[in-house]
Design an enzyme around this catalytic site. Structure first.
Site, PDB file in Angstrom:
ATOM      1  N   HIS A   1      42.920 -55.384  59.809  1.00 57.13           N
ATOM      2  CA  HIS A   1      43.962 -56.448  59.217  1.00 57.13           C
ATOM      3  C   HIS A   1      44.042 -57.318  59.244  1.00 57.13           C
ATOM      4  CE1 HIS A   1      48.558 -55.844  58.175  1.00 57.13           C
ATOM      5  NE2 HIS A   1      48.105 -57.102  58.018  1.00 57.13           N
TER       6      HIS A   1
ATOM      7  N   GLU B   1      43.445 -53.993  55.028  1.00 54.45           N
ATOM      8  CA  GLU B   1      45.076 -53.836  54.960  1.00 54.45           C
ATOM      9  C   GLU B   1      45.415 -55.435  55.192  1.00 54.45           C
ATOM     10  OE1 GLU B   1      46.433 -50.632  57.546  1.00 54.45           O
ATOM     11  OE2 GLU B   1      46.377 -52.392  59.699  1.00 54.45           O
TER      12      GLU B   1
ATOM     13  N   HIS C   1      50.782 -45.943  62.039  1.00 55.25           N
ATOM     14  CA  HIS C   1      51.329 -47.437  63.245  1.00 55.25           C
ATOM     15  C   HIS C   1      52.045 -46.703  64.350  1.00 55.25           C
ATOM     16  CE1 HIS C   1      53.030 -51.259  63.062  1.00 55.25           C
ATOM     17  NE2 HIS C   1      53.682 -50.617  64.357  1.00 55.25           N
TER      18      HIS C   1
END
Length: 237
Positions: free
Chosen positions: A43, A70, A190
């Site tokens: 990310h 991401e 997450h």
């Protein structure tokens, strides 16, 4: 079987704290693969406080498993993804100064923007995933945008798990069922951990992929990376 994609951002955070190249992000990614991970997630953020754009470019040619990038679709991010052509791009509605992702997309409000992005990335042969809350409308509009998959934001599940796991999982089962009905693939991520991952998977066994970084790297400090990846994969069997 649900794939485990290891998010290596925290490895880059540790490297950046001291400078130099220790730990070696590329080596850790390859080790994760050799220890059984079916994918690597990164990310990159605008301030490059963990994964740098240069890391993304270096990782693409050496990885043997699935590569998932991401992030928020800024122009720089879009250009990077189109250049690297990962297997999957996961779009997250992060502000530049956010510490970590803390909500999914309002897919209804941002439908035109997301639809254009699905066309752009899909046209480049990149599988698309939209990060959403366990919300039926958000899932529905992700499908209308043309997403290949959604990734369910699982922090609310993780935070409620210890208190009442049946209550915590309920909205995610609903969202997962709708996702399947609409013909999209399903990812989740997450705050998934060794404590709560097995129950999540037992209730939603058609998950395509989970992306786990923070908890996995924390566990690896005690158990080692190889054993930790093995334990997470055991939760998905």
């Amino acid at each position: 079987m649900t794939k485990l994609s290891v998010n290596i951002n925290k490895v880059a955070t540790l490297r950046n704290a001291r400078g130099g190249n220790n730990p070696d992000v590329e080596k850790v990614a390859l080790d994760c693969e050799s220890f059984g991970a079916e994918g690597i997630t990164v990310h990159p953020r605008p301030d490059e406080r963990h994964i740098r754009y240069a890391d993304v470019l270096a990782l693409r040619p050496i990885l043997r498993t699935e590569f998932n990038i991401e992030g928020y679709p800024s122009k720089e991010f879009i250009d990077l993804v189109l250049k690297v052509k990962p297997h999957q791009v996961t779009l997250v509605p992060d502000a530049p100064d956010q510490i970590t992702s803390n909500a999914g997309w309002d897919t209804k409000t941002h439908l035109p923007f997301l639809t254009e992005l699905m066309d752009t990335f899909g046209g480049a042969g990149i599988r698309t995933s939209i990060f959403v809350d366990a919300n039926l409308e958000a899932v529905e509009y992700a499908a209308k945008a043309g997403a290949d998959r959604v990734e369910l934001y699982t922090e609310p599940y993780a935070s409620r798990y210890a208190r009442n796991r049946e209550e915590a999982i309920a909205p995610f089962i609903e969202a997962a069922r709708l996702t399947r009905k609409l013909g999209m693939g399903l990812n989740a991520g997450h705050d998934l951990s060794l404590e709560n991952l097995k129950y999540f998977h037992e209730n939603i066994p058609w998950l395509d992929e989970v992306s786990i970084g923070h908890a996995l790297i924390c566990d690896a400090l005690y158990m080692g990376l190889s054993k930790t990846i093995e334990e997470y994969k055991n939760c998905l069997r």
